[in-house]
Scaffold this motif. Structure first.
Motif, short mmCIF file in Angstrom:
data_model
loop_
_atom_site.label_atom_id
_atom_site.label_comp_id
_atom_site.label_asym_id
_atom_site.label_seq_id
_atom_site.Cartn_x
_atom_site.Cartn_y
_atom_site.Cartn_z
N MET A 120 60.31 22.98 37.41
CA MET A 120 60.55 22.85 39.02
C MET A 120 59.86 24.05 39.88
SD MET A 120 64.31 21.64 40.62
CE MET A 120 64.65 23.48 41.01
N ILE A 121 60.25 25.28 39.13
CA ILE A 121 59.99 26.44 39.95
C ILE A 121 58.36 26.25 39.98
CG2 ILE A 121 59.58 29.00 39.84
CD1 ILE A 121 62.27 28.66 38.64
N ALA A 122 57.65 25.82 38.65
CA ALA A 122 56.12 25.83 38.59
C ALA A 122 55.67 24.91 39.74
CB ALA A 122 55.82 25.58 37.22
N ASN A 123 56.40 23.60 39.73
CA ASN A 123 55.87 22.58 40.64
C ASN A 123 55.95 23.33 42.20
OD1 ASN A 123 55.01 20.70 38.69
ND2 ASN A 123 57.00 20.13 38.48
N LEU A 124 56.96 24.02 42.40
CA LEU A 124 57.11 24.41 43.85
C LEU A 124 56.29 25.37 43.98
CD1 LEU A 124 59.70 24.28 45.86
CD2 LEU A 124 60.32 26.65 44.86
N LEU A 125 55.77 26.23 42.97
CA LEU A 125 54.82 27.27 43.38
C LEU A 125 53.48 26.44 43.61
CD1 LEU A 125 55.47 29.79 40.52
CD2 LEU A 125 55.36 30.29 43.19
N VAL A 126 53.03 25.39 42.81
CA VAL A 126 51.80 24.70 43.10
C VAL A 126 51.74 23.99 44.51
CG1 VAL A 126 50.53 22.72 42.04
CG2 VAL A 126 51.30 24.37 40.51
N SER A 127 52.82 23.19 44.72
CA SER A 127 52.84 22.69 45.97
C SER A 127 52.81 23.53 47.04
CB SER A 127 54.15 21.77 46.13
OG SER A 127 55.39 22.70 46.18
N SER A 128 53.37 24.74 46.97
CA SER A 128 53.24 25.53 48.05
C SER A 128 51.92 26.25 48.49
CB SER A 128 54.22 26.79 47.85
OG SER A 128 53.84 27.77 46.86
N VAL A 129 51.16 26.23 47.49
CA VAL A 129 49.67 26.67 47.71
C VAL A 129 48.58 25.62 47.84
CG1 VAL A 129 50.19 28.83 46.61
CG2 VAL A 129 48.96 26.94 45.39
N LYS A 130 49.31 24.39 47.85
CA LYS A 130 48.25 23.19 47.71
C LYS A 130 47.63 23.06 49.29
CE LYS A 130 48.84 19.64 45.02
NZ LYS A 130 49.87 18.71 44.21
N GLY A 131 46.48 22.79 49.43
CA GLY A 131 45.83 22.76 50.74
C GLY A 131 45.27 23.94 51.27
N SER A 132 45.69 25.15 50.71
CA SER A 132 45.20 26.32 51.30
C SER A 132 43.98 26.82 50.54
CB SER A 132 46.12 27.42 51.09
OG SER A 132 46.68 27.53 49.85
N ASP A 133 43.12 27.61 51.40
CA ASP A 133 41.65 28.19 50.69
C ASP A 133 42.12 28.97 49.32
OD1 ASP A 133 40.56 26.32 52.27
OD2 ASP A 133 40.15 27.88 53.76
N ALA A 134 43.24 29.73 49.56
CA ALA A 134 43.36 30.73 48.62
C ALA A 134 43.84 30.41 47.10
CB ALA A 134 44.74 31.43 48.85
N GLN A 135 43.55 31.09 46.17
CA GLN A 135 43.76 30.94 44.81
C GLN A 135 44.92 31.85 44.47
OE1 GLN A 135 40.40 30.79 42.06
NE2 GLN A 135 39.31 29.61 43.55
N TYR A 136 45.81 31.28 43.69
CA TYR A 136 46.74 32.07 42.93
C TYR A 136 46.67 32.07 41.54
CZ TYR A 136 48.81 32.10 47.74
OH TYR A 136 48.87 32.33 48.88
N LEU A 137 47.30 33.16 41.16
CA LEU A 137 47.65 33.51 39.48
C LEU A 137 48.96 33.46 39.21
CD1 LEU A 137 45.72 34.12 36.94
CD2 LEU A 137 46.39 36.60 37.52
N ALA A 138 49.57 32.62 38.31
CA ALA A 138 50.98 32.74 37.84
C ALA A 138 50.79 32.90 36.54
CB ALA A 138 51.52 31.42 38.20
N ILE A 139 51.58 33.93 36.18
CA ILE A 139 51.93 34.33 34.83
C ILE A 139 53.16 33.81 34.20
CG2 ILE A 139 51.70 36.26 33.03
CD1 ILE A 139 49.71 37.62 34.92
N THR A 140 53.38 33.39 33.12
CA THR A 140 54.40 32.81 32.74
C THR A 140 54.71 32.94 30.97
OG1 THR A 140 56.30 31.09 32.68
CG2 THR A 140 53.95 30.51 32.87
#
Lengths: 50, 272
Positions: free
Chosen positions: A1-21
Motif C-alpha cells: 500500500m505504501i509503495a503504491n502510494l509513493l508511485v501514485s504521488s509522483v505520477k504525472g510529474s517530470d521528476a524521477q524518484y528512487l525508493a529503496i526497500t
C-alpha cells in the motif's frame, strides 16, 4: 500500500524518484523500473527487471 | 445582669482578644512591634481587681504569658538589628539606586570572579596516549583505498522474481481477501472447518504459507478460532464481515504447532 502510494504521488510529474526497500515489493503499472540487488555468497547480484 | 458581671464580661473579652493577637504574632511571624505593650498592660491592670474566680485569674495569667512572649520577640528583633552584619534592605536598595552606571559596573567588576575551565592530564594518561599513538599504523596504511568491483547488471523477468518471492503478484491485503473467500467457500453451510483441513496442503511449504495467512485472517478479524479442549481440536470460523476486536474483549494469542510431523500425521489421516 505504501509503495503504491509513493508511485501514485509522483505520477504525472517530470521528476524521477528512487525508493529503496528491503521487503517484498508489489508495484502496479509499467512506469516503474525495478532493480534488485541480492547478496549471493558474499557477492552482490544486480538484476534489472525487464 | 449586674454592672459588675457586665464589666467582668467585657474585661474577659478584652483579655481574650489580647491573647489572640499575641498568639497570631507568634505563630505567623508578624511584626512584634504591632503590639503596644504599655497599652495592653494598662488594660490588664484595669481589669485585674475584678478577677475572683480561678478561671478568671487563669485568663489574666495567660494574657501576661502571651505578652511576655511578644516582648521576647521584640527583644530578639532589636538584638538582630543591632548586630554589625545587619543592613536594612530598604537602605541597601536606596544605596544601589543612587549609584551611577559606572560605579555599579566598577563594583561588579571588583567582585567578578570568572570561572576558568581547568583540565589536567595525569602522567599515566599521557603515557597511555603515547603508547596508543606509537602502536598506530601509518595513516596511508590505515586508509587503504578499497577498489569497488564493477559488476554488470543482469536482467530478470517479472515472473522469475515473483517465483523467487522478491516481487509479489498481489498485495498482501489482496492475498488475504482471496484467502478469506476460499475459507468461506470451504466452510459452506457448516459454519466452521477443522484447522488442519483448511491449512493443510499438498506440500509442507504451502501448509506453512497457509498457516501464516490464516494467522493474519484471525488477527485482522476475518475469522476466529474455536477450540474443543476435550477432543483437542481447533476449528476456524469465518466472519461474514471483518470484525474489529480492538477494545471489545481481551485478545489472546493461541500458539499452533505446524511441525513437519504434524503435517505428515494430517496427510496420513487424509490417505486413510
Amino acid at each position: 500500500m505504501i509503495a503504491n502510494l509513493l508511485v501514485s504521488s509522483v505520477k504525472g510529474s517530470d521528476a524521477q524518484y528512487l525508493a529503496i526497500t528491503p521487503s517484498q515489493v508489489t508495484f502496479e503499472g509499467d512506469d516503474v523500473h525495478i532493480i534488485t540487488v541480492q547478496n549471493i555468497e558474499g557477492t552482490s547480484a544486480i538484476r534489472e527487471v525487464t | 445582669m449586674s454592672s459588675k458581671q457586665q464589666r467582668k464580661k467585657i474585661g474577659g473579652e478584652h483579655l481574650q482578644r489580647i491573647i489572640d493577637l499575641c498568639t497570631s504574632i507568634e505563630e505567623k511571624g508578624l511584626d512584634p512591634f504591632l503590639v503596644d505593650v504599655e497599652d495592653i498592660l494598662d488594660v490588664v491592670r484595669e481589669y485585674f481587681p475584678e478577677w475572683e474566680l480561678p478561671e478568671e485569674l487563669s485568663l489574666d495569667a495567660e494574657t501576661i504569658h502571651r505578652l511576655a512572649s511578644v516582648i521576647k520577640l521584640q527583644s530578639d528583633w532589636v538584638k538582630h538589628r543591632s548586630t554589625s552584619l545587619y543592613t536594612d534592605p530598604f537602605l541597601l536598595e536606596e544605596k544601589i539606586r543612587k549609584l551611577t552606571k559606572v560605579e555599579l559596573a566598577t563594583l561588579f567588576l571588583e567582585v567578578w570572579h570568572p570561572i576558568v575551565e581547568f583540565e589536567q592530564i595525569s602522567p599515566h594518561s599521557l603515557t597511555e596516549a603515547i603508547k596508543y599513538w606509537q602502536s598506530l599504523l601509518p595513516i596511508d596504511e590505515r586508509w587503504l583505498q578499497i577498489d569497488p568491483q564493477k559488476r554488470e547488471a543482469g536482467t530478470v523477468t517479472r515472473e522469475e522474481l515473483i517465483r523467487q518471492r522478491i516481487l509479489a503478484e498481489k498485495t498482501f491485503s489482496e492475498d488475504l481477501e482471496a484467502f478469506w473467500n476460499e475459507l468461506k467457500e470451504k466452510v459452506g453451510e457448516n459454519e466452521k472447518i477443522l484447522y488442519w483441513d483448511f491449512v493443510g496442503a499438498n506440500s509442507y511449504d504451502e501448509t506453512i504459507q497457509r498457516a501464516y495467512l490464516t494467522s493474519f485472517l484471525i488477527t485482522y478479524g476475518y475469522a476466529t478460532l474455536e477450540i474443543d479442549r476435550l477432543e483437542e481440536e481447533i476449528f476456524i470460523k469465518p466472519y461474514e464481515e471483518p470484525v474489529s476486536m480492538l477494545g471489545k474483549k481481551q485478545v489472546v494469542s493461541i500458539p499452533v504447532s505446524i511441525s513437519n510431523e504434524e503435517w505428515m500425521k494430517w496427510k496420513r489421516g487424509l490417505q486413510n
